[in-house]
Design a protein around this motif. Sequence first.
Motif, short mmCIF file in Angstrom:
data_model
loop_
_atom_site.label_atom_id
_atom_site.label_comp_id
_atom_site.label_asym_id
_atom_site.label_seq_id
_atom_site.Cartn_x
_atom_site.Cartn_y
_atom_site.Cartn_z
N GLU A 190 -1.42 0.93 -14.59
CA GLU A 190 -2.29 1.47 -13.55
C GLU A 190 -2.91 0.36 -12.71
O GLU A 190 -3.00 0.49 -11.48
CB GLU A 190 -3.39 2.34 -14.18
N GLU A 214 -1.61 -2.60 -12.19
CA GLU A 214 -0.53 -3.16 -11.37
C GLU A 214 -0.25 -2.25 -10.17
O GLU A 214 -0.04 -2.74 -9.06
CB GLU A 214 0.73 -3.36 -12.21
N GLU A 215 -0.26 -0.94 -10.38
CA GLU A 215 -0.05 -0.01 -9.28
C GLU A 215 -1.18 -0.13 -8.25
O GLU A 215 -0.92 -0.11 -7.04
CB GLU A 215 0.03 1.43 -9.81
N GLU A 216 -2.39 -0.28 -8.73
CA GLU A 216 -3.52 -0.46 -7.81
C GLU A 216 -3.37 -1.75 -7.01
O GLU A 216 -3.60 -1.77 -5.80
CB GLU A 216 -4.84 -0.48 -8.59
N ARG A 217 -2.95 -2.82 -7.68
CA ARG A 217 -2.74 -4.11 -6.99
C ARG A 217 -1.69 -3.96 -5.91
O ARG A 217 -1.87 -4.43 -4.78
CB ARG A 217 -2.32 -5.19 -7.99
N GLU A 218 -0.61 -3.26 -6.23
CA GLU A 218 0.46 -3.07 -5.25
C GLU A 218 -0.02 -2.22 -4.06
O GLU A 218 0.32 -2.53 -2.92
CB GLU A 218 1.67 -2.42 -5.92
N ARG A 219 -0.82 -1.18 -4.33
CA ARG A 219 -1.36 -0.36 -3.23
C ARG A 219 -2.27 -1.20 -2.34
O ARG A 219 -2.20 -1.10 -1.11
CB ARG A 219 -2.15 0.85 -3.78
N ARG A 220 -3.09 -2.02 -2.93
CA ARG A 220 -3.99 -2.88 -2.14
C ARG A 220 -3.20 -3.87 -1.31
O ARG A 220 -3.53 -4.12 -0.15
CB ARG A 220 -4.98 -3.60 -3.04
N ASN A 221 -2.18 -4.46 -1.89
CA ASN A 221 -1.35 -5.43 -1.16
C ASN A 221 -0.61 -4.75 -0.02
O ASN A 221 -0.42 -5.34 1.03
CB ASN A 221 -0.37 -6.13 -2.10
N ALA A 222 -0.18 -3.52 -0.23
CA ALA A 222 0.54 -2.78 0.82
C ALA A 222 -0.38 -2.51 2.01
O ALA A 222 0.06 -2.52 3.16
CB ALA A 222 1.08 -1.47 0.26
N LYS A 223 -1.66 -2.28 1.75
CA LYS A 223 -2.63 -2.05 2.83
C LYS A 223 -2.87 -3.30 3.65
O LYS A 223 -3.12 -3.24 4.84
CB LYS A 223 -3.97 -1.55 2.26
#
Length: 136
Positions: free
Chosen positions: A123, A125-134
């Motif tokens: 979870e 890691e998924e949050e980190r990826e969402r933040r990086n995508a933004k």
Amino acid sequence: MDRSKKIEKILEIAKYKHSLDLTRKDSKRLNPHYLLKEISSEVDEVMEELSLNNIAHLEDELGDIFWGLIIAIEKLTAQGYIEGFDTILGRVIKKYEERIYSLKGDDGDYAIWDNVKKQQKLELEEERERRNAKIT
């Protein structure tokens, strides 16, 4: 003074201390790496006082760890590294509610703990990826 008022008072003192460091342009005390190293050295002092059974000193050194953590959170928040104290408290509650309340009090707890921990890491890691995508 009740516990929540004590914590609020500590947060107030930390904000004031941070403002003093900014006024003085104290780059060492504004550096997150310095602050975290200071917490680490306080842990060593706690271990020493614990082995000596110096209760008053042990409590004092634990207070230094708590203070170091609070001031580090204040400075990391002000510098934009993290969202802040309330976000951290929310993460702590979520993390340990999920880990602790799923335990049964038997030998199976270790596997439960590991499984919950693995899920939480996914979870994060998924949050980190969402933040990086933004950001991109």
